[in-house]
Design a protein around this motif. Sequence first.
Motif, PDB file in Angstrom:
ATOM      1  N   ARG A  34      -6.649  14.951  30.404  1.00 40.83           N
ATOM      2  CA  ARG A  34      -7.381  14.537  29.204  1.00 40.83           C
ATOM      3  C   ARG A  34      -8.889  14.747  29.379  1.00 40.83           C
ATOM      4  O   ARG A  34      -9.575  15.210  28.465  1.00 40.83           O
ATOM      5  N   VAL A  35      -9.373  14.363  30.557  1.00 44.60           N
ATOM      6  CA  VAL A  35     -10.811  14.471  30.807  1.00 44.60           C
ATOM      7  C   VAL A  35     -11.245  15.934  30.839  1.00 44.60           C
ATOM      8  O   VAL A  35     -12.287  16.298  30.295  1.00 44.60           O
ATOM      9  N   ARG A  36     -10.439  16.808  31.459  1.00 40.77           N
ATOM     10  CA  ARG A  36     -10.797  18.228  31.524  1.00 40.77           C
ATOM     11  C   ARG A  36     -10.801  18.850  30.129  1.00 40.77           C
ATOM     12  O   ARG A  36     -11.656  19.677  29.803  1.00 40.77           O
ATOM     13  N   VAL A  37      -9.844  18.454  29.304  1.00 36.91           N
ATOM     14  CA  VAL A  37      -9.810  18.961  27.930  1.00 36.91           C
ATOM     15  C   VAL A  37     -11.036  18.483  27.166  1.00 36.91           C
ATOM     16  O   VAL A  37     -11.659  19.241  26.415  1.00 36.91           O
TER      17      VAL A  37
ATOM     18  N   SER B 237     -17.162  17.243  24.977  1.00 38.71           N
ATOM     19  CA  SER B 237     -17.291  15.820  24.619  1.00 38.71           C
ATOM     20  C   SER B 237     -17.099  14.898  25.821  1.00 38.71           C
ATOM     21  O   SER B 237     -16.612  13.789  25.687  1.00 38.71           O
ATOM     22  N   ALA B 238     -17.423  15.388  27.031  1.00 38.09           N
ATOM     23  CA  ALA B 238     -17.195  14.601  28.244  1.00 38.09           C
ATOM     24  C   ALA B 238     -18.375  13.680  28.544  1.00 38.09           C
ATOM     25  O   ALA B 238     -18.992  13.735  29.604  1.00 38.09           O
ATOM     26  N   THR B 239     -18.687  12.828  27.586  1.00 44.50           N
ATOM     27  CA  THR B 239     -19.738  11.826  27.753  1.00 44.50           C
ATOM     28  C   THR B 239     -19.182  10.470  27.341  1.00 44.50           C
ATOM     29  O   THR B 239     -18.566  10.341  26.285  1.00 44.50           O
ATOM     30  N   LEU B 240     -19.386   9.469  28.187  1.00 46.99           N
ATOM     31  CA  LEU B 240     -18.888   8.129  27.913  1.00 46.99           C
ATOM     32  C   LEU B 240     -20.051   7.152  28.027  1.00 46.99           C
ATOM     33  O   LEU B 240     -20.730   7.101  29.050  1.00 46.99           O
ATOM     34  N   THR B 241     -20.285   6.382  26.970  1.00 45.67           N
ATOM     35  CA  THR B 241     -21.344   5.379  26.987  1.00 45.67           C
ATOM     36  C   THR B 241     -20.725   4.014  27.238  1.00 45.67           C
ATOM     37  O   THR B 241     -19.864   3.566  26.495  1.00 45.67           O
ATOM     38  N   VAL B 242     -21.172   3.372  28.326  1.00 43.37           N
ATOM     39  CA  VAL B 242     -20.596   2.108  28.775  1.00 43.37           C
ATOM     40  C   VAL B 242     -21.626   0.998  28.614  1.00 43.37           C
ATOM     41  O   VAL B 242     -22.751   1.095  29.115  1.00 43.37           O
ATOM     42  N   GLY B 243     -21.252  -0.049  27.912  1.00 43.94           N
ATOM     43  CA  GLY B 243     -22.117  -1.220  27.792  1.00 43.94           C
ATOM     44  C   GLY B 243     -21.814  -2.202  28.907  1.00 43.94           C
ATOM     45  O   GLY B 243     -20.644  -2.469  29.203  1.00 43.94           O
TER      46      GLY B 243
END
Length: 285
Positions: free
Chosen positions: A79-82, A88-94
């Motif tokens: 999933r991450v490679r796709v 879209s391999a950016t994740l914003t974590v609060g």
Amino acid sequence: MELRTLRYFVAVAEELHFGRAAVRLHMSQPPLSRAIRQLETEIGAALFHRSAAGVTLTPAGTALLEEARTLLARADQVRVRVAAAAGSATLTVGILGDSTDPGARRLAAVHRRRHPGVEVRIRDTDLTDPTCGLRAGLVDIALTRAPFDETGLTVHELRADRVGAVLRADDPLARRDRLRLADLAGRRWFRFPDGTDPVWQSYWNGGAPREGPVVRAVQECLQAVLWNGTVGMAPLALGHEPPGELVVVPLSDMAPSPVVAAWNEGDPNPLIPSFVRIATAAYRA
């Protein structure tokens, strides 16, 4: 075997309790039990020994657990490679002021090793928003503490910490081994600003209306205690030790404070499932 069923199996195998696994999976227990029985039928072997004392893994279950973890980790990587290929391999974590938590540090290290191509952006938030900007769309997922209003959110518990009263070291109550909320009646407490999530506010005020200074950040809470003798609460966990002039006395009649991952219900972001799986292991290590 479906990946979803394998996730169900891993949850039961790690919890060794169908009820706790159902809570972890955000589902009721009967469909979980049916799914595990169907999996055992497909495999042709019992995966769990069931008894009044609980459940334990059979040899077949132990073998499947190792393989299932490998398969699920591989599915997460796909999933991450796709997502990376789609740009879209950016994740914003609060994060709610818990960056010193050992669980958060383990999570960062493992996530970095497994998904080096994912850019993780951190948004540190104060105590006035327990969802860390989730409802406002500022983050994809929050590492925070419950309880708070969970409407429209999926909330996954990672750990639960006991809490205690934060007191100045020269406070007469500071010498006690433990306290009850009634011991703090009539004392001034720190409070959060008007408009703060009422479920969150009520928990940290011990379930009763309080009078005292309004604070927004952890350091403001600690300084209110240090300068004014105000009472507050804090988790009894590594990474939350107060300065030497303050002590935290366990509260015997306060429910634990859960550390949770939370995200918007139905969010299709493919990076979230992998993050939650890694977080679950990191916070329980």
